[in-house]
Design an enzyme around this catalytic site. Structure first.
Site, short mmCIF file in Angstrom:
data_model
loop_
_atom_site.label_atom_id
_atom_site.label_comp_id
_atom_site.label_asym_id
_atom_site.label_seq_id
_atom_site.Cartn_x
_atom_site.Cartn_y
_atom_site.Cartn_z
N GLY A 8 0.85 -1.23 -0.06
CA GLY A 8 0.23 -0.41 0.05
C GLY A 8 0.89 1.18 0.14
O GLY A 8 0.81 2.00 0.39
N LEU A 10 1.37 3.16 -2.60
CA LEU A 10 1.27 4.91 -2.42
C LEU A 10 -0.29 5.30 -2.08
O LEU A 10 -1.10 6.45 -2.21
CB LEU A 10 0.75 4.79 -4.20
CG LEU A 10 2.18 3.92 -4.97
CD1 LEU A 10 1.15 3.72 -6.11
CD2 LEU A 10 3.18 4.96 -4.94
N GLY A 11 -0.87 4.59 -0.88
CA GLY A 11 -1.62 5.39 0.13
C GLY A 11 -1.32 6.15 0.74
O GLY A 11 -0.12 6.63 0.80
N GLN A 12 -1.57 6.81 1.66
CA GLN A 12 -2.47 8.36 2.81
C GLN A 12 -0.64 7.66 3.24
O GLN A 12 0.29 8.87 3.88
CB GLN A 12 -3.09 7.94 3.54
CG GLN A 12 -2.99 9.62 3.69
CD GLN A 12 -3.89 10.21 5.33
OE1 GLN A 12 -4.26 8.79 6.01
NE2 GLN A 12 -4.14 11.17 6.13
N ASP A 34 2.32 -1.34 -4.60
CA ASP A 34 1.68 -1.47 -4.67
C ASP A 34 0.55 -2.64 -6.08
O ASP A 34 1.04 -2.48 -6.51
CB ASP A 34 1.44 0.63 -4.94
CG ASP A 34 -0.27 0.98 -3.58
OD1 ASP A 34 -0.44 1.47 -3.21
OD2 ASP A 34 -1.50 0.99 -4.60
N ILE A 35 -0.79 -1.52 -6.08
CA ILE A 35 -1.74 -2.42 -7.11
C ILE A 35 -1.58 -1.13 -8.10
O ILE A 35 -1.94 -2.02 -9.16
CB ILE A 35 -2.86 -2.68 -6.95
CG1 ILE A 35 -3.96 -1.61 -6.39
CG2 ILE A 35 -3.16 -3.81 -5.97
CD1 ILE A 35 -5.40 -2.20 -5.82
N ARG A 36 -0.73 -0.29 -7.99
CA ARG A 36 -0.50 0.53 -9.55
C ARG A 36 0.96 1.52 -9.62
O ARG A 36 1.11 1.30 -8.40
CB ARG A 36 -1.84 1.66 -9.69
CG ARG A 36 -2.09 2.72 -8.00
CD ARG A 36 -3.90 3.17 -7.92
NE ARG A 36 -3.16 3.87 -6.81
CZ ARG A 36 -3.15 4.95 -5.71
NH1 ARG A 36 -2.57 5.60 -6.63
NH2 ARG A 36 -2.87 5.32 -4.59
N TYR A 141 -14.98 -2.61 8.97
CA TYR A 141 -13.73 -1.78 9.37
C TYR A 141 -13.11 -1.95 10.81
O TYR A 141 -12.35 -3.08 10.74
CB TYR A 141 -13.30 -0.28 8.88
CG TYR A 141 -12.19 0.50 9.16
CD1 TYR A 141 -10.62 -0.14 8.21
CD2 TYR A 141 -11.88 1.30 9.97
CE1 TYR A 141 -10.26 0.50 8.69
CE2 TYR A 141 -10.56 1.81 10.13
CZ TYR A 141 -10.34 1.31 9.19
OH TYR A 141 -8.39 2.15 8.98
N1 SER Z 1 -9.08 7.21 9.16
C1 SER Z 1 -9.38 6.17 9.67
C2 SER Z 1 -10.80 6.22 9.21
O1 SER Z 1 -11.46 7.00 9.29
C3 SER Z 1 -9.05 5.15 11.09
O2 SER Z 1 -8.47 5.03 10.87
O3 SER Z 1 -12.09 5.54 7.95
#
Ligand code: SER
Length: 316
Positions: A8, A10-12, A34-36, A141
């Site tokens: 991951g 390229l994520g935040q 990453d996947i891209r 989540y």
């Molecule tokens: N920042 C995350 C979300 O809002 C919390 O882990 O999903």
């Protein structure tokens, strides 16, 4: 940590963690996946591979090829997206984690993955939420995060994998925007403050959640991974926070720099319900005691830095 594979990337979090780890450990010692692919420092300044974390053999082959000794597993869907696509979220968040843990076990790697304030639920004590307490989340989540915390503990106890992790609060940064989280408003508000002088918040006034500026989050990952294991009583899922804030606190902090800034509310019931099921504030004393966690940025210091960095970014 000497040779690190990041999923991951390229994520935040990944897009800044990879750059910081390359500064510390050397460009060739941080393998970003990453996947891209995109045109970014992560892709251009060191090893980069396309890897889908739901494909265990691809993950294993990449980790083996580069002889990594550490895996930082970041690939996951955030809370609001996971509510829209719960089955996909289960498959990606849990399948990806299992695969990454198996690769760590087979290749004897140290392992980090983040948990979240989302691992708590409506029956959790809301204020100064203790490290060890009731965890009955009501979101997909959150269910993924609790199961992930337990899996990481299991891999440590059963197989001796050196798993470590924190429960991140909402993370705020000026580099890569988050996508599909409940706490994303705390990033959006800064962009809109500079672009339009106005923000419409989808989270209601008076809704408190823990937050943290990205530099503190990155330091926490590195500090925990470098910590003396004999000092760690918890290993996984340490509560950490920098400050607790509601939308109006961000607006007031922004007004100290942009006096005409205005904010109104158009509450999104889905994200509001998620936010209300999470703690108002965490007790992070275990992280402070066991590995010396200490954030640098409070809301005002972060706001000053965020606005000045975003202004520069807008001019670029
Ligand atoms: N920042 C995350 C979300 O809002 C919390 O882990 O999903």
């Amino acid at each position: 940590m000497k040779k690190i594979l990041v999923t991951g990337a390229l994520g935040q979090i990944g897009s800044e963690l990879v750059v910081k780890c390359r500064e510390i450990y050397g460009n060739d010692n941080v393998i970003a996946t990453d996947i891209r692919r995109n045109a970014s420092r992560v892709v251009e300044e060191g090893p980069f591979e396309i890897v889908d974390v739901t494909d265990e053999s691809a993950l294993f082959e990449t980790a083996k090829k580069y002889k990594v000794d550490t895996i930082i597993h970041l690939a996951a869907l955030l809370s609001a997206t996971a509510e829209k696509k719960p089955v996909f979220a289960w498959n990606l968040n849990m399948g990806g984690l299992m695969n990454a843990l198996e690769v760590a076990r087979n290749l004897n790697c140290q392992f980090f993955t983040p948990s979240s304030i989302g691992a708590f639920g409506p029956t959790t004590p809301k204020d100064q939420t203790p490290q060890d307490t009731i965890q009955r989340p009501t979101t997909m989540y959150g269910i993924n995060k609790v199961a992930g915390e337990l899996l990481c503990d299991y891999y440590y106890k059963k197989f001796g994998v050196d798993t470590r992790g924190v429960r991140f609060p909402g993370l705020i940064s000026y580099v890569t925007p988050p996508g599909g989280g409940t706490t994303d408003y705390a990033v959006d508000i800064y962009y809109k403050a500079l672009e339009e002088g106005h923000y419409t918040s989808y989270i209601a006034e008076g809704t408190y959640m823990d937050m943290m500026y990205m530099p503190d989050a990155l330091s926490a990952i590195i500090q925990l991974m470098e910590a003396d294991p004999s000092e760690l009583k918890h290993r996984n899922a340490f509560n950490i926070t920098a400050f607790s804030a509601a939308p109006e606190d961000f607006a007031n902090a922004i007004r100290r720099h942009i006096p005409d800034f205005t904010m109104d509310y158009d509450v999104d019931p889905v994200r509001q319900a998620i936010a209300e099921s999470w703690p108002n504030s965490l007790d992070d004393s275990a992280a402070r005691e066991e590995w010396g966690f200490k954030p640098e940025f409070d809301l005002d210091k972060m706001t000053e830095d965020m606005l000045s960095k975003l202004k520069v970014k807008k001019m670029a």
